[in-house]
Write a protein that holds these residues in place. Structure first.
Motif, PDB file in Angstrom:
ATOM      1  N   THR A  62      18.811  -3.668 -41.317  1.00 30.82           N
ATOM      2  CA  THR A  62      19.045  -4.908 -42.032  1.00 30.82           C
ATOM      3  C   THR A  62      19.098  -6.061 -41.040  1.00 30.82           C
ATOM      4  N   GLY A  63      18.899  -7.267 -41.530  1.00 27.74           N
ATOM      5  CA  GLY A  63      18.927  -8.438 -40.661  1.00 27.74           C
ATOM      6  C   GLY A  63      17.863  -9.433 -41.059  1.00 27.74           C
ATOM      7  N   ARG A  64      17.778 -10.506 -40.302  1.00 25.70           N
ATOM      8  CA  ARG A  64      16.831 -11.579 -40.596  1.00 25.70           C
ATOM      9  C   ARG A  64      15.680 -11.531 -39.610  1.00 25.70           C
ATOM     10  N   LEU A  65      14.471 -11.664 -40.127  1.00 19.95           N
ATOM     11  CA  LEU A  65      13.274 -11.629 -39.291  1.00 19.95           C
ATOM     12  C   LEU A  65      12.982 -13.003 -38.714  1.00 19.95           C
ATOM     13  N   GLY A  66      12.534 -13.002 -37.473  1.00 19.70           N
ATOM     14  CA  GLY A  66      12.118 -14.241 -36.831  1.00 19.70           C
ATOM     15  C   GLY A  66      11.082 -13.954 -35.766  1.00 19.70           C
ATOM     16  N   GLN A  67      10.148 -14.854 -35.584  1.00 22.27           N
ATOM     17  CA  GLN A  67       9.104 -14.678 -34.575  1.00 22.27           C
ATOM     18  C   GLN A  67       9.692 -14.915 -33.191  1.00 22.27           C
ATOM     19  N   ALA A  68       9.463 -13.960 -32.281  1.00 20.39           N
ATOM     20  CA  ALA A  68       9.991 -14.073 -30.926  1.00 20.39           C
ATOM     21  C   ALA A  68       8.921 -14.523 -29.943  1.00 20.39           C
ATOM     22  N   GLN A  69       7.719 -13.971 -30.060  1.00 25.35           N
ATOM     23  CA  GLN A  69       6.617 -14.327 -29.151  1.00 25.35           C
ATOM     24  C   GLN A  69       5.299 -14.215 -29.879  1.00 25.35           C
ATOM     25  N   SER A  70       4.348 -15.023 -29.454  1.00 24.63           N
ATOM     26  CA  SER A  70       3.010 -14.970 -30.046  1.00 24.63           C
ATOM     27  C   SER A  70       1.986 -15.394 -29.010  1.00 24.63           C
ATOM     28  N   HIS A  71       0.983 -14.541 -28.813  1.00 23.34           N
ATOM     29  CA  HIS A  71      -0.144 -14.875 -27.945  1.00 23.34           C
ATOM     30  C   HIS A  71      -1.412 -14.605 -28.738  1.00 23.34           C
ATOM     31  N   LEU A  72      -2.138 -15.648 -29.053  1.00 20.99           N
ATOM     32  CA  LEU A  72      -3.370 -15.477 -29.823  1.00 20.99           C
ATOM     33  C   LEU A  72      -4.217 -16.730 -29.749  1.00 20.99           C
ATOM     34  N   ASP A  73      -5.474 -16.548 -30.078  1.00 17.44           N
ATOM     35  CA  ASP A  73      -6.421 -17.648 -30.274  1.00 17.44           C
ATOM     36  C   ASP A  73      -6.912 -17.512 -31.707  1.00 17.44           C
ATOM     37  N   PRO A  74      -6.754 -18.543 -32.537  1.00 17.08           N
ATOM     38  CA  PRO A  74      -7.136 -18.414 -33.950  1.00 17.08           C
ATOM     39  C   PRO A  74      -8.570 -17.944 -34.157  1.00 17.08           C
ATOM     40  N   GLY A  75      -9.431 -18.203 -33.181  1.00 17.82           N
ATOM     41  CA  GLY A  75     -10.826 -17.821 -33.344  1.00 17.82           C
ATOM     42  C   GLY A  75     -11.152 -16.421 -32.888  1.00 17.82           C
ATOM     43  N   LEU A  76     -10.189 -15.702 -32.312  1.00 18.14           N
ATOM     44  CA  LEU A  76     -10.427 -14.372 -31.760  1.00 18.14           C
ATOM     45  C   LEU A  76      -9.616 -13.311 -32.501  1.00 18.14           C
ATOM     46  N   PRO A  77     -10.103 -12.069 -32.522  1.00 16.53           N
ATOM     47  CA  PRO A  77      -9.345 -11.016 -33.204  1.00 16.53           C
ATOM     48  C   PRO A  77      -8.148 -10.512 -32.396  1.00 16.53           C
TER      49      PRO A  77
END
Length: 368
Positions: A62-77
């Motif tokens: 149980t608990g609340r979800l939150g984004q911790a890290q993100s590495h991406l390029d919107p144009g790449l898979p």
């Protein structure tokens, strides 16, 4: 003698008391809903790469979800996305789920230290190549994606080189994953990535089914891993340091058989044996950087701790893997003789092949 409080004043005081209690209860309830649930939470994370419902299902807490890290390029898979689930209430476990694209080499789930204990996994049963455990999982992307999807290192996309295998991998830290939920998340992620890379096929749209591993049991030293006649070579049993004790066998799927052998003694040693008819791993093993040696009479190919045998119905991939604790203890037992060390491991793998080859209608072979 105190003077009685007028009825109107008494009612007002009671009203204020009740109101105060209600405010307190409302504050506590609001705090609980905010910190321990996903009420009014995000629908997705990392630019839509992960659906919050999938993440919730994958994390068994149980608990609340939150984004911790993100590495991406919107144009790449390719991407790496970490979501954390945090609870401010007693009993809640803080968890992190990291999902990423990866570029692996060879039959990676059975040959690397990252993916330990193959018998403890729940393997996909419906045509998708993948597996999950309490701490993570993987799904292999279609072969058409292998030269189109890589891993992210910083802002660069990298591929493993010769024989690269594209996959989606998930890791759960703190607490346990819900295996069914994690399998669904991996399958949905694979579908999304394959579509974005332009390499999807109908197989990536299937919902994942899972096979459950069996419970641990005591090892019969003359039939290790339940295989009649399979015994470890005498030199492979290190008295007082690494002796057969308990084993866990996984026969829940038609395509993958696995056994984890726990050894009793001071070395804290273990070893694993695997056989799979999933053609992806036979192909990946022979396409990767490991040099395989051809066996006589077109019976197959072998490398240390690995073999691909040409059997009646298909190619079958076999593997044996020892943990570093066992390898260190074995090396000490042979006084650091590389030749004797390699011979003992080869003989153990030979015994395994002798006991399993006939189960898959494979030819008998002698390892070089």
């Amino acid at each position: 003698m105190s003077k009685a409080m007028p009825p109107r004043t008494r009612k007002m005081k009671q009203l204020f008391t009740v109101s105060g209690v209600l405010v307190g209860v409302t504050a506590i309830t609001s705090s609980y809903l905010w910190w321990n649930t996903d009420v009014l939470g995000a629908d997705s994370f990392c630019g839509g790469r992960l659906n919050s419902a999938d993440v919730r299902a994958a994390l068994d807490s149980t608990g609340r979800l939150g984004q911790a890290q993100s590495h991406l390029d919107p144009g790449l898979p390719e991407y790496t996305c970490t979501v954390e689930r945090t609870s401010r209430f007693v009993g809640g476990k803080d968890q992190q789920l990291t999902v990423k694209t990866s570029s692996e080499q060879g039959a990676f789930p059975f040959t690397t230290s990252v993916w330990k204990s193959p018998a403890t996994r729940s393997y996909f049963t419906n045509g998708l190549t993948g597996a999950v455990s309490d701490s993570g999982g993987y799904v292999v992307l279609p072969k058409a994606c292998w030269d189109k999807v890589g891993a992210l290192q910083g802002n660069r996309v990298v591929r493993a080189g010769k024989g690269a295998v594209a996959a989606v991998e998930a890791t759960v830290t703190q607490g346990r994953a819900d295996r069914t939920g994690l399998a669904r998340l991996l399958a949905h992620s694979a579908q999304q990535i394959a579509r974005k890379a332009g390499c999807a096929n109908p197989g990536t749209d299937r919902a994942p089914g899972l096979g459950a591993p069996a419970a641990r049991r005591t090892t019969d030293v003359q039939s290790v891993c339940g295989l009649r006649g399979f015994a470890l070579p005498e030199a492979a049993v290190l008295v007082g340091r690494a002796e057969p004790d308990a084993e866990q066998i996984n026969t829940a799927t038609a395509h993958t058989w696995a056994c984890d052998l726990q050894l009793a003694g001071s070395a804290r040693a273990s070893m694993s044996f695997t056989a799979t008819t999933d053609g992806i791993f036979a192909h990946a093993a022979l396409s990767g950087p490991t040099r395989f040696q051809k066996l006589p009479s077109h019976r197959g190919e072998t490398a240390p701790g690995q073999a691909v045998l040409h059997c009646r119905d298909n190619d079958v991939y076999f593997a044996a893997r020892w943990n570093s604790a066992y390898e260190g203890a074995l090396l000490e037992s042979v006084h650091h003789s590389a030749a004797n060390y390699a011979k003992i491991k080869r003989n153990a793998f030979q015994n395994f092949l002798n006991a399993t080859a006939s189960r898959y209608a494979c030819p008998s072979v002698d390892l070089p």
